[in-house]
Write a protein that holds these residues in place. Sequence first.
Motif, PDB file in Angstrom:
ATOM      1  N   GLY A 177     -34.122  86.914  30.110  1.00  0.00           N
ATOM      2  CA  GLY A 177     -33.219  85.767  30.272  1.00  0.00           C
ATOM      3  C   GLY A 177     -33.424  85.028  31.578  1.00  0.00           C
ATOM      4  N   ALA A 214     -26.654  93.366  21.433  1.00  0.00           N
ATOM      5  CA  ALA A 214     -25.251  93.733  21.157  1.00  0.00           C
ATOM      6  C   ALA A 214     -25.138  94.594  19.903  1.00  0.00           C
ATOM      7  N   ILE A 255     -41.877  88.743  17.708  1.00  0.00           N
ATOM      8  CA  ILE A 255     -42.166  89.880  18.575  1.00  0.00           C
ATOM      9  C   ILE A 255     -43.259  89.386  19.517  1.00  0.00           C
ATOM     10  N   GLY A 275     -31.287  89.476  33.305  1.00  0.00           N
ATOM     11  CA  GLY A 275     -32.348  90.435  32.966  1.00  0.00           C
ATOM     12  C   GLY A 275     -33.719  89.787  33.003  1.00  0.00           C
TER      13      GLY A 275
HETATM   14  P1  NDP Z   1     -31.851  93.257  30.035  1.00  0.00           P
HETATM   15  O1  NDP Z   1     -32.486  93.915  31.205  1.00  0.00           O
HETATM   16  O2  NDP Z   1     -31.254  91.911  30.254  1.00  0.00           O
HETATM   17  O3  NDP Z   1     -30.762  94.296  29.512  1.00  0.00           O
HETATM   18  C1  NDP Z   1     -29.976  94.064  28.421  1.00  0.00           C
HETATM   19  C2  NDP Z   1     -28.736  93.228  28.804  1.00  0.00           C
HETATM   20  O4  NDP Z   1     -28.109  92.809  27.623  1.00  0.00           O
HETATM   21  C3  NDP Z   1     -27.661  94.002  29.528  1.00  0.00           C
HETATM   22  O5  NDP Z   1     -27.899  94.127  30.912  1.00  0.00           O
HETATM   23  C4  NDP Z   1     -26.448  93.131  29.261  1.00  0.00           C
HETATM   24  O6  NDP Z   1     -26.375  92.086  30.221  1.00  0.00           O
HETATM   25  C5  NDP Z   1     -26.771  92.511  27.913  1.00  0.00           C
HETATM   26  N1  NDP Z   1     -25.902  93.083  26.880  1.00  0.00           N
HETATM   27  C6  NDP Z   1     -25.915  94.339  26.408  1.00  0.00           C
HETATM   28  N2  NDP Z   1     -24.954  94.479  25.494  1.00  0.00           N
HETATM   29  C7  NDP Z   1     -24.347  93.283  25.366  1.00  0.00           C
HETATM   30  C8  NDP Z   1     -23.288  92.801  24.558  1.00  0.00           C
HETATM   31  N3  NDP Z   1     -22.644  93.591  23.696  1.00  0.00           N
HETATM   32  N4  NDP Z   1     -22.932  91.506  24.685  1.00  0.00           N
HETATM   33  C9  NDP Z   1     -23.564  90.712  25.573  1.00  0.00           C
HETATM   34  N5  NDP Z   1     -24.579  91.124  26.361  1.00  0.00           N
HETATM   35  C10 NDP Z   1     -24.953  92.394  26.262  1.00  0.00           C
HETATM   36  O7  NDP Z   1     -32.849  93.180  28.801  1.00  0.00           O
HETATM   37  P2  NDP Z   1     -34.267  92.453  28.631  1.00  0.00           P
HETATM   38  O8  NDP Z   1     -34.332  91.221  29.453  1.00  0.00           O
HETATM   39  O9  NDP Z   1     -35.343  93.463  28.774  1.00  0.00           O
HETATM   40  O10 NDP Z   1     -34.218  92.064  27.080  1.00  0.00           O
HETATM   41  C11 NDP Z   1     -33.377  91.005  26.629  1.00  0.00           C
HETATM   42  C12 NDP Z   1     -33.472  90.927  25.110  1.00  0.00           C
HETATM   43  O11 NDP Z   1     -34.818  90.597  24.736  1.00  0.00           O
HETATM   44  C13 NDP Z   1     -33.155  92.227  24.379  1.00  0.00           C
HETATM   45  O12 NDP Z   1     -32.456  91.934  23.193  1.00  0.00           O
HETATM   46  C14 NDP Z   1     -34.511  92.791  24.039  1.00  0.00           C
HETATM   47  O13 NDP Z   1     -34.489  93.655  22.934  1.00  0.00           O
HETATM   48  C15 NDP Z   1     -35.261  91.502  23.750  1.00  0.00           C
HETATM   49  N6  NDP Z   1     -36.715  91.616  23.847  1.00  0.00           N
HETATM   50  C16 NDP Z   1     -37.452  91.215  22.771  1.00  0.00           C
HETATM   51  C17 NDP Z   1     -38.809  91.225  22.799  1.00  0.00           C
HETATM   52  C18 NDP Z   1     -39.580  90.690  21.644  1.00  0.00           C
HETATM   53  O14 NDP Z   1     -40.807  90.827  21.635  1.00  0.00           O
HETATM   54  N7  NDP Z   1     -38.944  90.064  20.680  1.00  0.00           N
HETATM   55  C19 NDP Z   1     -39.531  91.765  23.971  1.00  0.00           C
HETATM   56  C20 NDP Z   1     -38.683  92.111  25.097  1.00  0.00           C
HETATM   57  C21 NDP Z   1     -37.306  92.053  25.007  1.00  0.00           C
HETATM   58  P3  NDP Z   1     -24.959  91.456  30.645  1.00  0.00           P
HETATM   59  O15 NDP Z   1     -24.231  92.549  31.362  1.00  0.00           O
HETATM   60  O16 NDP Z   1     -25.314  90.301  31.496  1.00  0.00           O
HETATM   61  O17 NDP Z   1     -24.287  91.059  29.379  1.00  0.00           O
END
Ligand code: NDP
Length: 343
Positions: free
Chosen positions: A162, A250, A282, A159
């Motif tokens: 990551g 998750a 954040i 994503g």
């Molecule tokens: P992604 O586009 O990577 O989408 C989320 C991915 O999480 C899914 O494609 C999946 O990938 C994985 N996922 C979902 N459910 C599960 C699970 N149960 N176990 C393991 N993996 C799971 O997301 P982003 O790159 O946009 O965001 C990544 C993280 O960063 C999120 O948690 C988001 O909320 C967070 N974030 C935080 C911010 C902040 O300011 N703190 C700002 C932006 C994002 P796969 O199929 O490979 O497991």
Amino acid sequence: MSSSTQAQRIVLAARPQGEPTATDFRLETVQLPAPAAGQLLLKTLYLSLDPYMRGRMNDAKSYMPPVGLGQTMVGEVVAEVVESQLAGYAAGDLVLAHSGWVSHALSDGQGVRKIDPDTAPIETRLGVLGMPGFTAYAGLREIGKPRAGETVVVAAASGPVGSLVGQLAQRSGARAVGIAGGTRKCAYVKDVLGFDVVIDHHAEDFADQLATACPDGIDVYFENVGGPIWHAVFPLLNPFARVPVCGLVADYNGSAAVSDGLSVAGLMRGILSKSITVRGFINYDLDYCFGDFLKEVGPAIKQGEIEHLEDIVDGLENAPATFMGMLKGKNFGKVLVRVGERR
Ligand code: NDP
């Protein structure tokens, strides 16, 4: 000048219990008046769908207020100025704006930022060169602080967050270990992004594979996911490890196991005995890094040194299904909805 504009928007129709369903959203058609003095009429080109939006659907206290029932779902967009009654903007300008899940919006310019389509493809402004990319950069630089020879682990590795975490870790001389779901994503993380190792979290022996992939332990765990992945990571953390807590996807549907062998006491004992730093953030907490991010990551993207992938779906009406799929890992890359075409 112009008359009214017919616009579409997606509102929160009901608060989800667990996983969202189609009936939690409603597509509406509304008439927007012509922009008044001091306003812009914006046409959405791309809408960003991000995991944090799931939290906004709950009526719960958080770092931002929830979306109200009947209100437009929040979100950032790349938009074109259709008509400007605001000094400094002209029709045809491209901007970033927080219009939400809409085809068109009126704006007073607050939170609107012009973008130059010649410096980078406009869709990257919502992904690798936008909020998610900045989150990766700032969390890693300010909290993770990877050093040459260290091991950095990140999940949701294909994503937008990551994928950049791993590539930036490697640029610091660290080893990047990615965790992703399924063969296609794992192949991309290893072969295209060039991570040192990738592991499929669906594998039955996932925890053993992770331990094997990190023979010298884990120095930085960039937490995107939580749940069982965190439980496999925690025992492998080295003394003085750093854990930027960025997201817990998750758990966003409230589905993470409540009791799985790691008590709060056990967690705190591990943090204490190994002098581990765990810090939530954040992205906007670290916005003082934004200039450096654009300076460092912008040219690397332009020169093709940093890989990125967008998963683009057409049509605002498809936003709910696409969003629900993302929360279950169905996306492959940064999720965008192409809402309109540039004039
Ligand atoms: P992604 O586009 O990577 O989408 C989320 C991915 O999480 C899914 O494609 C999946 O990938 C994985 N996922 C979902 N459910 C599960 C699970 N149960 N176990 C393991 N993996 C799971 O997301 P982003 O790159 O946009 O965001 C990544 C993280 O960063 C999120 O948690 C988001 O909320 C967070 N974030 C935080 C911010 C902040 O300011 N703190 C700002 C932006 C994002 P796969 O199929 O490979 O497991």
